[in-house]
Design a protein around this motif. Structure first.
Motif, PDB file in Angstrom:
ATOM      1  N   GLU A 267       4.901-139.679  47.042  1.00  0.00           N
ATOM      2  CA  GLU A 267       3.818-138.735  46.770  1.00  0.00           C
ATOM      3  C   GLU A 267       2.653-139.417  46.060  1.00  0.00           C
ATOM      4  OE1 GLU A 267       5.369-135.436  44.628  1.00  0.00           O
ATOM      5  OE2 GLU A 267       6.540-134.672  46.305  1.00  0.00           O
ATOM      6  N   ILE A 268       2.962-140.285  45.111  1.00  0.00           N
ATOM      7  CA  ILE A 268       1.902-141.025  44.413  1.00  0.00           C
ATOM      8  C   ILE A 268       1.110-141.854  45.413  1.00  0.00           C
ATOM      9  CG2 ILE A 268       1.459-142.838  42.726  1.00  0.00           C
ATOM     10  CD1 ILE A 268       3.888-141.822  41.152  1.00  0.00           C
ATOM     11  N   LYS A 269       1.814-142.500  46.334  1.00  0.00           N
ATOM     12  CA  LYS A 269       1.150-143.295  47.368  1.00  0.00           C
ATOM     13  C   LYS A 269       0.194-142.429  48.182  1.00  0.00           C
ATOM     14  CE  LYS A 269       3.168-143.599  51.226  1.00  0.00           C
ATOM     15  NZ  LYS A 269       4.140-143.871  52.311  1.00  0.00           N
ATOM     16  N   GLU A 270       0.660-141.264  48.610  1.00  0.00           N
ATOM     17  CA  GLU A 270      -0.142-140.409  49.485  1.00  0.00           C
ATOM     18  C   GLU A 270      -1.325-139.791  48.759  1.00  0.00           C
ATOM     19  OE1 GLU A 270       2.706-137.658  50.969  1.00  0.00           O
ATOM     20  OE2 GLU A 270       3.651-139.098  52.341  1.00  0.00           O
ATOM     21  N   ASN A 271      -1.207-139.585  47.461  1.00  0.00           N
ATOM     22  CA  ASN A 271      -2.244-138.854  46.726  1.00  0.00           C
ATOM     23  C   ASN A 271      -3.312-139.748  46.106  1.00  0.00           C
ATOM     24  OD1 ASN A 271      -1.200-136.248  47.195  1.00  0.00           O
ATOM     25  ND2 ASN A 271       0.279-136.480  45.526  1.00  0.00           N
TER      26      ASN A 271
END
Length: 439
Positions: A267-271
């Motif tokens: 999620e951190i990667k995507e956001n």
């Protein structure tokens, strides 16, 4: 909205024309079988009807009281209700016990309650891992369940995506499962890159499809595939996710260790992650992923964690993980970068076709949604390509679904029935039927 399929005809019935099984006359179903997500819907629809995380959740705690959001239901907990069996393949102690204390969950419910589960992904690098076929069956069963498509798999032809250069044993096992267990009446495998070109409306171009598990460049000229020019590299979004964990531990001292926390890293990667427009220096990586005395290291922005704490991330923290796509050697890999794979694919084509391909580069796959990805690929093509070539890169906004959309277009054509292999043909000829049909 997707146009719903016509009601399925009675199973096993024959049509009035030519004795063709009635199921072959129903609307085909398209499944983009991705490492990160499964996208499913009926042919002819503009977008997938259901997007299902490709994850299986094994409860890691013992139920001590009834009730709650994880209470058994036929579409969520497969223990005791699955038509493919209730046992769980894999590590002992994480599956269903004889007393039903441990359960197995699939789909969005896993993502909602991931902290209470051991999360597994049946697929890696575009293929189902050994020992994970039972979990893959659970995912496919979930696609056809009442919670999603709500139709028997035996009533609709199926188009399934398959990454380039997948082992033949993978297709054999998938075919056996779909024909024997799910009784699918007809099956066709398609390459995601070609389907993405369908979706773009082009007949000439080279698709750079970067997914969670791998990337591949697929060139097509005036509707003709160039199989000798297809290039695959096992670099993808999962490598960026792993690098996010490394960056957070080395620069911020924050460790993400469990399978659920791995999803948090995703999620951190995507956001917040983005691709740098210029290559990062190797010195930055050697000195600790952002522990540098420069503006990129000092300027931080907070990322709110599920527990309410804020994680301060520098600009270099957010750009370093994506660098693995363009320089895999930074993580010790000898795979081609995504830009190098694209250039290699174009250079394998005839010299007279290369300019046409460079003018029709199409991005596809969820990882290409990373901010700055297209600009970085363009910069790499200009640096490594012909000096006087015209380069144009198309980045459709719906490219995360482009393989499914292309499959929807293909499966809705009247000629699609000439492409599929029926269960009867497979039962007669076995796996050799794919070679005979040029598939």
């Amino acid at each position: 909205m997707d146009t719903p399929s016509s009601p399925p005809l009675p199973s096993g019935a024959a049509s009035s024309s030519g004795g063709q099984p009635s199921a072959l006359l129903n609307q085909p179903i398209v499944i983009d079988n991705g490492t990160h997500n499964l996208r499913a819907g009926y042919a002819g629809g503009p977008s997938p009807r259901h997007i299902i995380p490709s994850i299986i959740g094994h409860s890691k705690h013992i139920r001590v009281m009834p009730g709650g959001a994880l209470e058994d239901s036929p579409t969520e907990a497969l223990e005791g209700s699955s038509s493919i069996g209730s046992t769980v393949g894999g590590t002992a102690g994480t599956g269903s016990s004889s007393r039903g204390r441990y359960k197995v969950y699939v789909g969005k419910r896993v993502a909602e309650h991931r902290g209470a589960m051991i999360i597994r992904r049946p697929m890696r690098r575009g293929v189902v891992e050994d020992g994970s076929w039972k979990d893959m069956e659970r995912l496919w069963e979930h696609v056809f369940s009442r919670e999603n498509l709500h139709t028997p798999a035996s009533e609709h032809p199926l188009l399934l995506t398959e990454t380039p250069f997948s082992p033949s044993s993978h297709r054999t096992r998938a075919t056996e499962t779909l024909f024997e267990t799910f009784r699918t009446p007809a099956l066709h495998y398609a390459m995601p890159g070609i389907l993405s070109l369908y979706a773009s409306g082009r007949t000439t171009g080279v698709v750079l499809d970067v997914g969670d598990g791998s990337a591949h460049a697929v060139p097509v000229y005036e509707g003709h595939a160039l199989p000798h020019s297809v290039v695959r590299t096992d670099v993808g979004g999962c490598d960026v996710t792993e690098m996010v964990r490394t960056v957070l531990r080395r620069s911020r001292g924050y460790h993400l260790g469990t399978s659920a926390e791995m999803e948090l890293a995703r999620e951190i990667k995507e956001n917040v992650c983005f691709a740098s427009s210029t290559p990062l220096t190797s010195g930055g990586w050697e000195r600790g992923f952002g522990v540098l005395d420069d503006d990129a290291a000092l300027t931080t922005s907070p990322y709110l964690l599920p527990d309410g704490n804020a994680l301060e991330l520098s600009e270099r923290d957010r750009s370093s993980p994506s660098e693995i796509l363009f320089n895999p050697s930074l993580a010790g890999s000898e795979e081609l970068s995504v830009s190098s794979a694209l250039l290699a694919s174009i250079k394998r084509a005839d010299v007279d076709l290369r300019c046409s391909l460079l003018e029709n580069v199409v991005l596809a796959g969820g990882t290409t949604l990373t901010p700055g990805f297209g600009e970085r690929v363009l910069a790499d093509l200009r640096a490594g390509g012909p000096d006087h070539a015209r380069i144009r890169i198309g980045a459709p906004p719906e490219r995360i679904n482009s393989a499914w959309i292309g499959g929807s277009i293909l499966a809705s054509l009247s000629t699609f029935k000439n492409m599929w292999v029926t269960r009867a043909e497979w039962e007669e000829a076995g796996s050799s039927v794919w070679g005979r049909r040029g598939l």
